[in-house]
Motif scaffolding. Structure first.
Motif, mmCIF file in Angstrom:
data_model
loop_
_atom_site.group_PDB
_atom_site.id
_atom_site.type_symbol
_atom_site.label_atom_id
_atom_site.label_comp_id
_atom_site.label_asym_id
_atom_site.label_seq_id
_atom_site.Cartn_x
_atom_site.Cartn_y
_atom_site.Cartn_z
ATOM 1 N N ALA A 137 0.855 -1.196 0.000
ATOM 2 C CA ALA A 137 0.000 0.000 0.000
ATOM 3 C C ALA A 137 0.883 1.235 0.000
ATOM 4 O O ALA A 137 1.704 1.423 0.907
ATOM 5 C CB ALA A 137 -0.913 0.001 1.213
ATOM 6 N N TRP B 55 -4.280 -2.175 9.948
ATOM 7 C CA TRP B 55 -5.046 -2.334 8.717
ATOM 8 C C TRP B 55 -5.138 -3.806 8.333
ATOM 9 O O TRP B 55 -4.343 -4.628 8.772
ATOM 10 C CB TRP B 55 -4.380 -1.579 7.579
ATOM 11 C CG TRP B 55 -4.466 -0.083 7.673
ATOM 12 C CD1 TRP B 55 -4.701 0.676 8.771
ATOM 13 C CD2 TRP B 55 -4.278 0.824 6.603
ATOM 14 N NE1 TRP B 55 -4.673 2.001 8.465
ATOM 15 C CE2 TRP B 55 -4.418 2.124 7.131
ATOM 16 C CE3 TRP B 55 -3.995 0.689 5.263
ATOM 17 C CZ2 TRP B 55 -4.302 3.265 6.348
ATOM 18 C CZ3 TRP B 55 -3.873 1.824 4.480
ATOM 19 C CH2 TRP B 55 -4.033 3.092 5.021
ATOM 20 N N GLY C 158 3.266 -1.104 5.386
ATOM 21 C CA GLY C 158 2.458 -1.108 4.172
ATOM 22 C C GLY C 158 2.449 -2.397 3.393
ATOM 23 O O GLY C 158 2.070 -2.415 2.234
ATOM 24 N N ASN D 138 -9.009 0.137 7.018
ATOM 25 C CA ASN D 138 -8.143 0.753 8.021
ATOM 26 C C ASN D 138 -8.426 0.146 9.387
ATOM 27 O O ASN D 138 -9.198 -0.816 9.521
ATOM 28 C CB ASN D 138 -8.300 2.279 8.026
ATOM 29 C CG ASN D 138 -9.685 2.730 8.422
ATOM 30 O OD1 ASN D 138 -10.538 1.931 8.821
ATOM 31 N ND2 ASN D 138 -9.916 4.021 8.303
ATOM 32 N N PHE E 192 -1.965 -6.175 7.612
ATOM 33 C CA PHE E 192 -0.778 -5.447 7.167
ATOM 34 C C PHE E 192 0.241 -5.392 8.290
ATOM 35 O O PHE E 192 -0.115 -5.430 9.475
ATOM 36 C CB PHE E 192 -1.144 -4.002 6.797
ATOM 37 C CG PHE E 192 -1.685 -3.832 5.409
ATOM 38 C CD1 PHE E 192 -0.847 -3.608 4.334
ATOM 39 C CD2 PHE E 192 -3.047 -3.871 5.181
ATOM 40 C CE1 PHE E 192 -1.340 -3.435 3.065
ATOM 41 C CE2 PHE E 192 -3.557 -3.699 3.906
ATOM 42 C CZ PHE E 192 -2.697 -3.478 2.847
ATOM 43 N N ARG F 138 2.601 3.329 3.007
ATOM 44 C CA ARG F 138 1.768 3.936 4.041
ATOM 45 C C ARG F 138 2.031 3.280 5.397
ATOM 46 O O ARG F 138 2.446 2.139 5.472
ATOM 47 C CB ARG F 138 0.300 3.775 3.687
ATOM 48 C CG ARG F 138 -0.117 4.593 2.488
ATOM 49 C CD ARG F 138 -1.595 4.373 2.211
ATOM 50 N NE ARG F 138 -2.063 5.224 1.146
ATOM 51 C CZ ARG F 138 -2.625 6.408 1.348
ATOM 52 N NH1 ARG F 138 -2.798 6.868 2.560
ATOM 53 N NH2 ARG F 138 -3.030 7.127 0.314
ATOM 54 N N ASP F 139 1.731 4.042 6.454
ATOM 55 C CA ASP F 139 1.752 3.483 7.804
ATOM 56 C C ASP F 139 0.437 2.730 7.974
ATOM 57 O O ASP F 139 -0.633 3.341 8.050
ATOM 58 C CB ASP F 139 1.888 4.586 8.840
ATOM 59 C CG ASP F 139 1.838 4.060 10.260
ATOM 60 O OD1 ASP F 139 2.020 2.842 10.458
ATOM 61 O OD2 ASP F 139 1.603 4.860 11.179
ATOM 62 N N THR F 140 0.494 1.426 7.996
ATOM 63 C CA THR F 140 -0.713 0.607 7.956
ATOM 64 C C THR F 140 -0.943 -0.160 9.256
ATOM 65 O O THR F 140 -1.459 -1.274 9.251
ATOM 66 C CB THR F 140 -0.614 -0.380 6.787
ATOM 67 O OG1 THR F 140 0.614 -1.088 6.899
ATOM 68 C CG2 THR F 140 -0.691 0.321 5.455
ATOM 69 N N ASP G 169 3.492 -2.866 9.790
ATOM 70 C CA ASP G 169 3.553 -1.410 9.993
ATOM 71 C C ASP G 169 4.131 -0.657 8.809
ATOM 72 O O ASP G 169 4.174 0.567 8.811
ATOM 73 C CB ASP G 169 4.398 -1.096 11.231
ATOM 74 C CG ASP G 169 3.772 -1.632 12.501
ATOM 75 O OD1 ASP G 169 2.559 -1.902 12.492
ATOM 76 O OD2 ASP G 169 4.507 -1.789 13.497
ATOM 77 N N ILE H 200 -9.059 -2.949 0.968
ATOM 78 C CA ILE H 200 -8.157 -2.566 2.051
ATOM 79 C C ILE H 200 -8.961 -1.784 3.075
ATOM 80 O O ILE H 200 -9.645 -0.811 2.732
ATOM 81 C CB ILE H 200 -6.975 -1.726 1.515
ATOM 82 C CG1 ILE H 200 -6.161 -2.568 0.534
ATOM 83 C CG2 ILE H 200 -6.105 -1.226 2.658
ATOM 84 C CD1 ILE H 200 -5.017 -1.841 -0.118
#
Length: 125
Positions: free
Chosen positions: A48, A63, A82, A103, A78, A58-60, A80, A101
């Motif tokens: 991601a 997620w 992405g 959050n 996910f 991204r910081d996921t 951390d 996906i």
């Protein structure tokens, strides 16, 4: 004083012929077979990223992602950074999937169609 050794043209030709013969023997003795090394990922991976010109993962944290095909849905979390790895889907994939996906609040952020014959997919949103 020693007199320098003079070589006759015949001896230098013989030396060149001997070196050529030795080179042929070395080539004939050790044929190299080229192996094609094929590196593939063993499990399907989704990355991601953002939509910037230079995409950044991204910081996921918290997620999750789900892949759906037909009536089958596979969900994975996910890390951390992405990246999500689907441990039950081997690559190259043979069918297309619908990727969702979510959050940390379980809100669907993006839905994409992942085509068949993939090892990984980069979701830019």
């Amino acid at each position: 004083m020693k007199a320098p050794i003079k070589r006759t043209p015949l001896s230098s030709k013989a030396l060149i012929a001997k070196k050529a013969l030795m080179a042929k023997k070395v080539k004939a003795a050790a044929p190299r077979k080229r192996r094609r090394i094929r590196q593939t990922l063993d499990r399907f991976i989704v990355l991601a990223t953002n939509l910037a010109a230079t995409p950044v993962p991204r910081d996921t944290t918290g997620w999750s992602a789900s892949l759906t095909t037909g009536g089958t849905t596979v969900t994975a979390d996910f890390d951390d950074f992405g990246v999500v790895r689907f441990p039950t889907i081997s690559t190259l994939t043979t069918v297309s999937y619908t990727l969702r996906i979510r959050n940390a609040e379980d809100v669907v952020l993006v839905t994409r169609t992942v085509p068949a014959d993939r090892e990984f997919y980069v979701a830019r949103f």
